[in-house]
Design an enzyme around this catalytic site. Structure first.
Site, mmCIF file in Angstrom:
data_model
loop_
_atom_site.group_PDB
_atom_site.id
_atom_site.type_symbol
_atom_site.label_atom_id
_atom_site.label_comp_id
_atom_site.label_asym_id
_atom_site.label_seq_id
_atom_site.Cartn_x
_atom_site.Cartn_y
_atom_site.Cartn_z
ATOM 1 N N HIS A 74 16.762 -0.797 0.728
ATOM 2 C CA HIS A 74 16.466 0.579 0.348
ATOM 3 C C HIS A 74 17.119 1.565 1.260
ATOM 4 O O HIS A 74 17.054 1.427 2.470
ATOM 5 C CB HIS A 74 14.955 0.820 0.397
ATOM 6 C CG HIS A 74 14.323 0.550 -0.909
ATOM 7 N ND1 HIS A 74 14.326 1.460 -1.913
ATOM 8 C CD2 HIS A 74 13.725 -0.546 -1.379
ATOM 9 C CE1 HIS A 74 13.747 0.923 -2.962
ATOM 10 N NE2 HIS A 74 13.372 -0.299 -2.663
ATOM 11 N N TYR A 201 6.340 8.199 -3.223
ATOM 12 C CA TYR A 201 5.018 8.708 -2.833
ATOM 13 C C TYR A 201 4.770 9.999 -3.607
ATOM 14 O O TYR A 201 5.637 10.882 -3.607
ATOM 15 C CB TYR A 201 4.991 9.031 -1.335
ATOM 16 C CG TYR A 201 5.115 7.823 -0.421
ATOM 17 C CD1 TYR A 201 3.974 7.212 0.087
ATOM 18 C CD2 TYR A 201 6.358 7.324 -0.045
ATOM 19 C CE1 TYR A 201 4.068 6.123 0.937
ATOM 20 C CE2 TYR A 201 6.467 6.229 0.810
ATOM 21 C CZ TYR A 201 5.310 5.640 1.302
ATOM 22 O OH TYR A 201 5.406 4.566 2.143
ATOM 23 N N PRO A 293 -2.245 2.709 5.075
ATOM 24 C CA PRO A 293 -0.968 2.157 4.605
ATOM 25 C C PRO A 293 0.098 3.194 4.217
ATOM 26 O O PRO A 293 1.230 2.827 3.903
ATOM 27 C CB PRO A 293 -1.367 1.308 3.389
ATOM 28 C CG PRO A 293 -2.700 1.818 2.976
ATOM 29 C CD PRO A 293 -3.359 2.363 4.181
ATOM 30 N N LYS A 297 3.358 0.920 7.885
ATOM 31 C CA LYS A 297 3.620 0.534 9.274
ATOM 32 C C LYS A 297 2.889 -0.710 9.762
ATOM 33 O O LYS A 297 3.283 -1.301 10.774
ATOM 34 C CB LYS A 297 3.250 1.697 10.214
ATOM 35 C CG LYS A 297 4.170 2.892 10.119
ATOM 36 C CD LYS A 297 5.530 2.568 10.692
ATOM 37 C CE LYS A 297 6.545 3.643 10.442
ATOM 38 N NZ LYS A 297 7.893 3.168 10.228
ATOM 39 N N TYR A 385 10.171 6.800 9.748
ATOM 40 C CA TYR A 385 9.852 5.888 8.643
ATOM 41 C C TYR A 385 10.650 4.594 8.763
ATOM 42 O O TYR A 385 10.140 3.500 8.533
ATOM 43 C CB TYR A 385 10.118 6.582 7.295
ATOM 44 C CG TYR A 385 9.494 5.842 6.135
ATOM 45 C CD1 TYR A 385 8.172 6.057 5.778
ATOM 46 C CD2 TYR A 385 10.221 4.899 5.419
ATOM 47 C CE1 TYR A 385 7.578 5.362 4.733
ATOM 48 C CE2 TYR A 385 9.649 4.201 4.372
ATOM 49 C CZ TYR A 385 8.324 4.436 4.039
ATOM 50 O OH TYR A 385 7.749 3.732 3.006
HETATM 51 P P1 RFL Z 1 -3.806 -10.289 9.106
HETATM 52 O O1 RFL Z 1 -2.762 -10.306 8.046
HETATM 53 O O2 RFL Z 1 -5.113 -9.661 8.817
HETATM 54 O O3 RFL Z 1 -4.005 -11.794 9.588
HETATM 55 C C1 RFL Z 1 -5.051 -12.161 10.451
HETATM 56 C C2 RFL Z 1 -5.409 -13.611 10.186
HETATM 57 O O4 RFL Z 1 -6.445 -14.015 11.081
HETATM 58 C C3 RFL Z 1 -7.426 -14.741 10.355
HETATM 59 N N1 RFL Z 1 -8.721 -14.651 11.062
HETATM 60 C C4 RFL Z 1 -9.179 -15.606 11.897
HETATM 61 N N2 RFL Z 1 -8.654 -16.770 12.277
HETATM 62 C C5 RFL Z 1 -9.375 -17.526 13.138
HETATM 63 N N3 RFL Z 1 -10.594 -17.139 13.619
HETATM 64 C C6 RFL Z 1 -11.157 -15.980 13.249
HETATM 65 N N4 RFL Z 1 -12.352 -15.625 13.701
HETATM 66 C C7 RFL Z 1 -10.448 -15.151 12.349
HETATM 67 N N5 RFL Z 1 -10.671 -13.941 11.794
HETATM 68 C C8 RFL Z 1 -9.633 -13.662 11.019
HETATM 69 C C9 RFL Z 1 -7.437 -14.098 8.982
HETATM 70 O O5 RFL Z 1 -7.980 -14.980 7.987
HETATM 71 C C10 RFL Z 1 -5.946 -13.821 8.776
HETATM 72 O O6 RFL Z 1 -5.288 -14.911 8.164
HETATM 73 O O7 RFL Z 1 -3.265 -9.567 10.438
HETATM 74 P P2 RFL Z 1 -1.785 -9.558 11.089
HETATM 75 O O8 RFL Z 1 -1.194 -10.928 11.120
HETATM 76 O O9 RFL Z 1 -1.917 -8.744 12.316
HETATM 77 O O10 RFL Z 1 -0.882 -8.747 10.001
HETATM 78 C C11 RFL Z 1 -1.117 -7.376 9.750
HETATM 79 C C12 RFL Z 1 -0.740 -7.030 8.316
HETATM 80 O O11 RFL Z 1 -1.362 -7.963 7.445
HETATM 81 C C13 RFL Z 1 -1.143 -5.602 7.926
HETATM 82 O O12 RFL Z 1 -0.929 -4.711 8.990
HETATM 83 C C14 RFL Z 1 -0.350 -5.083 6.707
HETATM 84 O O13 RFL Z 1 -0.657 -5.813 5.560
HETATM 85 C C15 RFL Z 1 -0.639 -3.599 6.460
HETATM 86 N N6 RFL Z 1 0.012 -3.078 5.259
HETATM 87 C C16 RFL Z 1 1.349 -2.689 5.275
HETATM 88 N N7 RFL Z 1 2.088 -2.879 6.390
HETATM 89 C C17 RFL Z 1 3.433 -2.570 6.384
HETATM 90 O O14 RFL Z 1 4.089 -2.726 7.431
HETATM 91 N N8 RFL Z 1 4.080 -2.118 5.261
HETATM 92 C C18 RFL Z 1 3.400 -1.917 4.092
HETATM 93 O O15 RFL Z 1 4.031 -1.570 3.088
HETATM 94 C C19 RFL Z 1 1.969 -2.181 4.074
HETATM 95 N N9 RFL Z 1 1.250 -2.019 2.953
HETATM 96 C C20 RFL Z 1 -0.738 -2.910 4.076
HETATM 97 C C21 RFL Z 1 -0.079 -2.370 2.931
HETATM 98 C C22 RFL Z 1 -2.092 -3.285 4.008
HETATM 99 C C23 RFL Z 1 -2.798 -3.106 2.828
HETATM 100 N N10 RFL Z 1 -4.165 -3.525 2.799
HETATM 101 C C24 RFL Z 1 -4.711 -4.296 1.767
HETATM 102 C C25 RFL Z 1 -4.981 -3.393 3.973
HETATM 103 C C26 RFL Z 1 -0.778 -2.172 1.756
HETATM 104 C C27 RFL Z 1 -2.143 -2.505 1.705
HETATM 105 C C28 RFL Z 1 -2.873 -2.228 0.408
HETATM 106 C C1 PHB Z 2 3.709 -1.658 -0.963
HETATM 107 O O1 PHB Z 2 4.768 -1.922 -1.559
HETATM 108 O O2 PHB Z 2 2.720 -2.381 -1.069
HETATM 109 C C2 PHB Z 2 3.627 -0.442 -0.121
HETATM 110 C C3 PHB Z 2 4.723 0.415 -0.023
HETATM 111 C C4 PHB Z 2 4.649 1.545 0.779
HETATM 112 C C5 PHB Z 2 3.477 1.809 1.464
HETATM 113 C C6 PHB Z 2 2.390 0.949 1.381
HETATM 114 C C7 PHB Z 2 2.470 -0.191 0.576
HETATM 115 O O3 PHB Z 2 3.391 2.920 2.246
#
Ligand code: RFL
Ligand code: PHB
Length: 392
Positions: A74, A201, A293, A297, A385
């Protein structure tokens, strides 16, 4: 059963798996302990936008093949508001860097495959994970299939997300936390339809909306919803009509709708825990910080944290140097606070708050208009960004 390793990693999300892989590439041993099943981890649908630095880390770690084949590079992201035509924040033009749309689910699959190929040790379905003696010679205990297990290690990396146990192991007197919750959530759907061409967005008086993508025939869309909403209150028809009502007309007309294959609601929160180190325990990713989100980041911060951490452990094992371990928390937190600010700012700018006045709305519209017209404002947003560089 009992094991000994150099770094015990709690959590097999992107942070824990990538750390384990980066350490393996530097000759450092680790064992990953995950609370849920591998299938559960792989079923989670979350992030989609990767910063240029994240893309570079994944490629350098040999994890770029599928991303380069299936991900979509992108040049920027689009912003639209109040029924106006959209404009592009051209990250390539302002920074020379490119981002990538590639899902967290696919990254997690790639990481599991890489760890399996290298004989990596990942224990899933570990119950009652507990961390012990983190300021001395640490060990991790848990039960698996009813039997007790113990891993002795030199260091523990707490990569267990916001609800994990690692952060809670740090005494309250040591840990300082900063938190902000927002009075709305994001309802996200996945549909097997061709995506809208840009990541876009949208700000509207009815609330925020976002068009994103996962592949040539896989789209991800979000709308701002009430915190009390449930997915049952959002059948597909309601979702699509609300989504389109928030978009500029020409955008709404070109959205291809279809049945959702996944639908979920996530609350929005800003959270930081300081410091990210306590003795021989190091926190990384969502275990230490959460961003709403809106700035895309969260995953990118998890990657920069573990990149710093892998370099720090490697320097310690290769040369006995502890400089990077000692500066880890401070260095990682500088990037964290930058991402917190951007995510908070974009969240405030693009969403509709329940107690907002007409004046507040006009302020937002004027900021958006300024952003649309000012190359300086666009350059500043593009730089943040696309992601600030990692510190050497
Ligand atoms: P995770 O992915 O939560 O993984 C943590 C793992 O630890 C396990 N766990 C345990 N294991 C052992 N003992 C325990 N007591 C435990 N407790 C928990 C869990 O089961 C899990 O497997 O954290 P990690 O690895 O730090 O990764 C972080 C990311 O997952 C998160 O920051 C992103 O998904 C956030 N996010 C986005 N980030 C971006 O950089 N770009 C994006 O476009 C973006 N979009 C998003 C997002 C998060 C979203 N949600 C649902 C919160 C969009 C959404 C909707
Ligand atoms: C996504 O593709 O899930 C997504 C994209 C941009 C964001 C958050 C989530 O800021």
């Amino acid at each position: 059963m009992q094991w000994r390793t150099q770094v015990g990693i709690v959590g097999a999300g992107p942070a824990g798996l990538l750390l384990s892989h980066l350490l393996h590439l530097r000759g450092v041993e680790s064992i990953v302990v995950e609370r849920t099943s591998r299938a559960h981890v792989l079923a989670r649908i979350r992030a989609g936008v990767l910063e240029a630095g994240t893309v570079a880390v994944l490629r350098e770690a040999g994890l770029g093949d599928r991303m380069d084949r299936e991900g979509k590079p992108h040049e920027g992201v689009a912003i639209a508001w109040a029924g106006r035509g959209r404009f592009l924040i051209d990250t390539r033009r302002f920074t020379g860097k490119e981002m990538m749309a590639y899902g967290q689910t696919a990254i997690t699959e790639d990481l599991f495959a890489a760890r399996d190929a290298a004989g990596g040790h990942i224990i899933d379905e570990a119950e009652g994970v507990a961390l012990h003696r983190v300021t001395g010679a640490p060990f991790i205990t848990f039960d698996k299939e009813g039997a007790p297990h113990r891993i002795d290690c030199d260091f523990i990396a707490g990569c267990d997300g916001f609800h994990g146990v690692s952060r809670q192991t740090i005494p309250a007197a040591v840990l300082r936390t900063f938190e902000k919750s927002y009075p709305f959530g994001w309802l996200g759907i996945m549909s097997e339809t061709p995506p809208y061409p840009d990541i876009c967005y949208v700000h509207h008086r009815r609330g925020f909306a976002l068009a994103s993508q996962r592949g040539p025939n896989l789209s991800r869309y979000y709308v701002q919803c009430d915190l009390s909403d449930t997915v049952d209150q959002w059948p597909d028809d309601r979702f699509w009509s609300e989504f389109k009502a928030r978009c500029p007309q020409e955008m709404a007309q070109s959205i291809v709708t279809g049945p959702s294959i996944e639908k979920s609601i996530a609350p929005l929160r800003s959270f930081v825990a300081e410091p990210m180190r306590h003795g021989n325990l190091f926190l990384a990713g969502d275990a230490a910080h959460i961003v709403p989100p809106t700035g895309a980041k969260g995953l990118n911060l998890a990657v920069s944290d573990v990149w710093y951490l892998a370099r720090a452990f490697a320097a310690r094992y290769e040369r006995g140097e502890t400089h990077y371990l000692d500066s880890y928390s401070e260095m990682a937190l500088r990037r964290v606070w930058g991402a917190e600010r951007l995510s908070w700012w974009l969240t405030n700018l693009l969403h509709r708050f329940p107690d907002e006045s007409e004046f507040d709305e006009r302020m937002k519209e004027d900021q958006l208009e300024y952003l649309r017209c000012s190359p300086h404002a666009q350059a500043s947003l593009a730089e943040q960004y696309v992601g600030l560089p990692f510190e050497s």
